[in-house]
Design a protein around this motif. Sequence first.
Motif: not given
Length: 311
Positions: A162-187
């Motif tokens: 069992s585990f929890s699944s959290y989004p990597l970024a938030q809507l309140t983050d800047s676009l650059a931070d949202q992309n960076a959070a997803a890119a840190a995991k992969g493509d």
Amino acid sequence: MQVRRSTIAAAALLSSAGAAMAQDGGPMLPGQPHDWQITLQEALSPIEEQIHWFSDYTLAFIIPITILVAALLVWCIYKFRADRNPTPSRTSHNTTIEVIWTLAPVVVLLLLAIPSFQLLTAQYNPPSEPELTVKTTGYQWYWGYEYQPSNTSPQAQAEPVSFSSYPLAQLTDSLADQNAAAAAKGDLSVYPRLLAVDNEMVVPVDTVIRILSTSGDVIHSFALPSMGVKVDAVPGRINEYWFEATREGIFYGQCSELCGTNHANMPIALRVVSKEQFATWYEAAGSDVEGANQALTASIAAKTGAEVASR
């Protein structure tokens, strides 16, 4: 002729623009939304294939009915306008017309109802006893997963997962931070911004999966469009559904109920793997979910690289 050429040119321009945007954004991977997409997501489960068929079947009725009604409206406007028909007819009854406009909708509704009920029945009656049950619990604003293997599966004696699944970024983050959070995991084409999560729900391919959906606070809705899954998560209640993924990969959905301020930032990520990879992941995830996910990602990368090399 000029209007027709302009229409064709505009359609070609939109198509080329959509293709260019798809190329700029990376490969068109299934199981997630794409730029300029106007149709349903690709069907990756038997139920979603039936949903696609029923959608096309229904459209075959909608188009001619729309054309007929529009044509009748235009004909009435032309035929019975004041200057052509200064003395309106006093006819108030026509048996033939009334029989036709009564029976025709009944026939159409029957032709729609029969396959509709068949599809509805299939959505809640899996073809075989599910091999794996996953309890999905919605929270503001993330998902929790609890695995319950069947007694006959190889995972029955393993440690519960069992585990929890959290989004990597938030809507309140800047676009650059949202992309960076997803890119840190992969493509970014595989882990899109605002859809990527830290821990995906992992299931084996070609396996009947039972979903038990509930909520820990308000009403949510567990939805995976490419799998044909959409089931409400209601506090204090368990709703049941099922799906069977026919392709390996990572596919996305979202909460489909207005559940609060961060409703739009409550993604669902489903990773479908081979049965062998799932067995290995499940055994390790009982004690270390993060380590199991890292090992699974490495295994998928190695398998993908071997497949590409063999081509």
